[in-house]
Every structure is written in C-alpha cells, then in structure tokens.
Design a protein around this motif. Sequence first.
Motif, PDB file in Angstrom:
ATOM      1  N   ARG A   1      33.384  17.005  70.888  1.00 29.05           N
ATOM      2  CA  ARG A   1      33.940  17.242  69.546  1.00 29.05           C
ATOM      3  C   ARG A   1      32.979  16.743  68.471  1.00 29.05           C
ATOM      4  NH1 ARG A   1      39.494  18.800  70.090  1.00 29.05           N
ATOM      5  NH2 ARG A   1      39.641  18.765  67.832  1.00 29.05           N
TER       6      ARG A   1
ATOM      7  N   GLU B   1      29.774  16.651  68.818  1.00 21.34           N
ATOM      8  CA  GLU B   1      28.644  17.580  68.813  1.00 21.34           C
ATOM      9  C   GLU B   1      28.996  18.895  68.110  1.00 21.34           C
ATOM     10  OE1 GLU B   1      26.861  17.774  72.711  1.00 21.34           O
ATOM     11  OE2 GLU B   1      26.127  15.718  72.517  1.00 21.34           O
ATOM     12  N   ALA B   2      30.249  19.304  68.173  1.00 26.14           N
ATOM     13  CA  ALA B   2      30.674  20.482  67.394  1.00 26.14           C
ATOM     14  C   ALA B   2      30.546  20.187  65.898  1.00 26.14           C
ATOM     15  CB  ALA B   2      32.107  20.867  67.749  1.00 26.14           C
TER      16      ALA B   2
ATOM     17  N   PHE C   1      28.482  17.906  64.604  1.00 28.46           N
ATOM     18  CA  PHE C   1      27.034  17.872  64.363  1.00 28.46           C
ATOM     19  C   PHE C   1      26.497  19.289  64.180  1.00 28.46           C
ATOM     20  CE2 PHE C   1      22.928  18.702  66.401  1.00 28.46           C
ATOM     21  CZ  PHE C   1      22.092  17.978  65.574  1.00 28.46           C
ATOM     22  N   ALA C   2      26.908  20.216  65.050  1.00 30.74           N
ATOM     23  CA  ALA C   2      26.422  21.601  64.983  1.00 30.74           C
ATOM     24  C   ALA C   2      26.768  22.225  63.637  1.00 30.74           C
ATOM     25  CB  ALA C   2      27.010  22.426  66.129  1.00 30.74           C
ATOM     26  N   GLN C   3      27.973  21.956  63.144  1.00 30.38           N
ATOM     27  CA  GLN C   3      28.355  22.505  61.840  1.00 30.38           C
ATOM     28  C   GLN C   3      27.453  21.958  60.725  1.00 30.38           C
ATOM     29  OE1 GLN C   3      31.370  24.681  60.229  1.00 30.38           O
ATOM     30  NE2 GLN C   3      29.307  24.678  59.377  1.00 30.38           N
TER      31      GLN C   3
ATOM     32  N   PHE D   1      24.477  20.451  61.014  1.00 34.10           N
ATOM     33  CA  PHE D   1      23.095  20.889  61.268  1.00 34.10           C
ATOM     34  C   PHE D   1      22.894  22.300  60.729  1.00 34.10           C
ATOM     35  CE2 PHE D   1      19.967  23.029  63.961  1.00 34.10           C
ATOM     36  CZ  PHE D   1      18.918  22.130  63.963  1.00 34.10           C
ATOM     37  N   GLY D   2      23.832  23.193  61.037  1.00 32.97           N
ATOM     38  CA  GLY D   2      23.729  24.573  60.575  1.00 32.97           C
ATOM     39  C   GLY D   2      23.780  24.680  59.062  1.00 32.97           C
TER      40      GLY D   2
ATOM     41  N   ALA E   1      26.620  29.157  59.804  1.00 28.93           N
ATOM     42  CA  ALA E   1      26.064  27.807  59.995  1.00 28.93           C
ATOM     43  C   ALA E   1      26.659  27.145  61.235  1.00 28.93           C
ATOM     44  CB  ALA E   1      26.312  26.950  58.750  1.00 28.93           C
ATOM     45  N   GLN E   2      27.969  27.323  61.441  1.00 27.54           N
ATOM     46  CA  GLN E   2      28.600  26.742  62.628  1.00 27.54           C
ATOM     47  C   GLN E   2      28.018  27.336  63.907  1.00 27.54           C
ATOM     48  OE1 GLN E   2      31.736  24.334  63.485  1.00 27.54           O
ATOM     49  NE2 GLN E   2      29.950  24.495  64.816  1.00 27.54           N
TER      50      GLN E   2
ATOM     51  N   PHE F   1      25.157  29.049  64.299  1.00 30.81           N
ATOM     52  CA  PHE F   1      23.735  28.708  64.367  1.00 30.81           C
ATOM     53  C   PHE F   1      23.568  27.302  64.959  1.00 30.81           C
ATOM     54  CE2 PHE F   1      19.946  26.789  62.477  1.00 30.81           C
ATOM     55  CZ  PHE F   1      18.978  27.759  62.691  1.00 30.81           C
ATOM     56  N   GLY F   2      24.338  26.360  64.446  1.00 29.39           N
ATOM     57  CA  GLY F   2      24.247  24.984  64.932  1.00 29.39           C
ATOM     58  C   GLY F   2      24.635  24.858  66.395  1.00 29.39           C
ATOM     59  N   VAL F   3      25.657  25.586  66.798  1.00 31.77           N
ATOM     60  CA  VAL F   3      26.077  25.534  68.205  1.00 31.77           C
ATOM     61  C   VAL F   3      24.972  26.070  69.107  1.00 31.77           C
ATOM     62  CG1 VAL F   3      27.663  26.554  69.899  1.00 31.77           C
ATOM     63  CG2 VAL F   3      28.561  25.598  67.766  1.00 31.77           C
TER      64      VAL F   3
ATOM     65  N   ALA G   1      22.034  23.518  69.081  1.00 37.10           N
ATOM     66  CA  ALA G   1      22.365  22.283  69.805  1.00 37.10           C
ATOM     67  C   ALA G   1      22.413  22.538  71.311  1.00 37.10           C
ATOM     68  CB  ALA G   1      23.706  21.734  69.320  1.00 37.10           C
TER      69      ALA G   1
ATOM     70  N   ILE H   1      27.235  19.502  74.975  1.00 33.79           N
ATOM     71  CA  ILE H   1      27.458  20.854  74.452  1.00 33.79           C
ATOM     72  C   ILE H   1      26.557  21.868  75.162  1.00 33.79           C
ATOM     73  CG2 ILE H   1      25.789  20.914  72.505  1.00 33.79           C
ATOM     74  CD1 ILE H   1      28.049  22.135  70.786  1.00 33.79           C
TER      75      ILE H   1
ATOM     76  N   LEU I   1      37.414  25.271  71.203  1.00 35.27           N
ATOM     77  CA  LEU I   1      37.109  24.251  70.203  1.00 35.27           C
ATOM     78  C   LEU I   1      36.671  24.868  68.873  1.00 35.27           C
ATOM     79  CD1 LEU I   1      36.802  21.194  69.697  1.00 35.27           C
ATOM     80  CD2 LEU I   1      34.478  21.345  70.627  1.00 35.27           C
TER      81      LEU I   1
END
Lengths: 194, 194
Positions: free
Chosen positions: A149, A151-152, A154-156, A158-159, B155-156, B158-160, B163, B172, B183
Amino acid sequence: MSTIKRRPGRRPGSADTRGEILAAARKVFAEKGFDKATVRGIAREAQVDPALVHHYFATKEGMFAAAMQLPLSPDRVQAVLLDGPREEIGRRLVTMVLAVTQEPETREPLVALIRSAMTHEQARVMFQEFMTNALLYRVADQLGIPHLRVEAAFAQMFGVVMARHVLRLEPIASAAPEELVELIAPTIQRYLTG
Amino acid sequence: MSTIKRRPGRRPGSADTRGEILAAARKVFAEKGFDKATVRGIAREAQVDPALVHHYFATKEGMFAAAMQLPLSPDRVQAVLLDGPREEIGRRLVTMVLAVTQEPETREPLVALIRSAMTHEQARVMFQEFMTNALLYRVADQLGIPHLRVEAAFAQMFGVVMARHVLRLEPIASAAPEELVELIAPTIQRYLTG
C-alpha cells in the motif's frame, strides 16, 4: 579542530572533511548499494576514523540523503507523516512532496538520482534498497499497513513528480499545488489508511 | 506490387517499404516532435509517395505507435476505456496497463521510449506531445472530464509501471496483477468518473 581521534598518518579534519566523506559515501553507495554500504567502509574510503563519520552523520540514512543532496531525509518524511491527525496524512504527504519538488535547487538532485536509477543498474539497486529499507517499509510498519500500500502511494507521487517536472505534461506541470492536493490527497489517504 | 503511384525515380515498394517508412517516422518524430511531424514530411524522408504512407498507416497516431513499437495504439486504449460499463473503467484500465507491461517484448519498447523522454529533450517533447494530444486529452474529452484528472490517472499508472518494472521495488514488482487491480482500480475510477 575536531577532538575526535584521527587515524595516524591521515589528513587532519579540514573544512572540507564533511565534503570528502560525502564524496566517499557517493562512491561506496554506488558500488555496494545502500544495504551493503557501511559507515566503516565509507570511513575507509574517505581515509578518516569511523567516529568522525558518525560525528557528521548520525545515521546511514542521513548520510545517504546528504550525499545525494536529497531535499528530505527519511526521518523528516516519517516525522511529517506521523505528526498530525491520521485522517490528514494524505494531505500532509502530497503537500510536502509538491513543496520539496517545487524549487529547482531541491528538486534537481532528486530527479538526477531517479534518472540514474532508471538508466544504470548500480544506481537502481542503490535507489531501490534506500527507498524500500530506509523509507517505505519503515513508514508502512509504523502505520501498520502492508508494504504494497505504501508502494502504491509512492507510485502515485513518483508519477506526479515525473509528469509535472520531467515529462512536463500540461496541465499537470502548471497546476497549482493546492489543486493537486485536492485531487490526489484522497488517493494517498486511501492507500495509507483505507 | 502495390498499385499506389510511387514518385518517379524512387525505389519500388518492396517487402521492406513499411520498415523504411517506420525508420523515417522515427527520425522525423524525434526531430520535429509529434505535433509538427506530418505524413508528407515522413513520406519525403522515406522517399515514397504520401499515399503509400497512408496505405500502411491510417493515422499519424497509429504510425507513431508502430514506429515506437508501442504495445497499444491510442485508438485501442480509447476503445478499451469506452467499451464497457463506466463504473468499471478503472478496473479495465489497470488490467490493460498491467497486461501490456507484463511481457518484456511488449514492455521494453515502451520503457525505452520513457527512458529517452526522461533523458533527452527532443524525445521528451515527442513523448509529451504524443501522450497529451494523441491520448490523454482525447480520453478526457470523450469522458467529459478535465485534462488534469486524466493526467492524475496517467501519473498513477506510470508510477506503478516504473516502480514495478524499472525501479523494481518489492513487493510491488512481484505482486499479482489481480492484487494490484484491487488496490489501484478505485483510484483510477475516482479520477475518471469521481
């Protein structure tokens, strides 16, 4: 002059000792990754006593953040996340990330680290170990939620930072931070407490 | 042999004409960006008649996707998003993105394009123009939502993908697609229809 014992035959602690330790840290982190790098190994590389390294940097995490010129240490991120109402954690995180990436001076070292991690395997390992072990897993464990969760979340973020400041897609690149907080904070809130 | 008129003095349409057009397209897109590149300019670069380019590629968007070996054309993405119940659009998007990035053969050209966009200004302009004008704005306009909301969803995802497949953060990177859909689909759903 420092009262900390130096190794015999080594240069005395100068105004630039801190800079030399950081240069040694960058070299050792890049070669060994974050996990396997040690204060002792960095001291050896810098030709100073490990106690002198500890004198300048309390933790390996703090030394990494300083060596990479990161705008925030993991300790600071954790403090911001945990200091305040839990139901506003998403808002606090998004506000903080947008703030530290707003100014080029604080953003560029972070972007440089990410670019390296995306194009060089050694830098990737270093970044991956630092992000997970020094930051993301700690936050997850303190919040008592699965690592996935965090990392999800973080991914948001980061993006968002990449779309805004590296790919520079409009309108997200020029959007006011307040507007992005409204849009994205609920996502982070759900991942971290939902 | 093609019945489409070729320019006098040029090579006849060979088995590799399509490949030559794509090579010319990559060169012209990189030099001009996506917006300013034209079918006519790409035909000139490939030394073929523009009608021959149209014969192989119906749209500039399709030609870009083929030239960059992208796993999905904008038309296909739009079809997947719009074909099905609106309340499941988040689930459809996340499932599709995870599927096309799962296999190295379909993922690597996309990752290569993103790496270029993050490290070379010309490639960035090309990627930025393609993503916004050929894909994100169209999706937003068809859904009747602000462009910013589609970019938050981008962005979400892309980040996923970064990562998971580039930075390779665990857990992840190894998470089952079904777990990630559970998720992350609600996030995309909220941006696109919330």
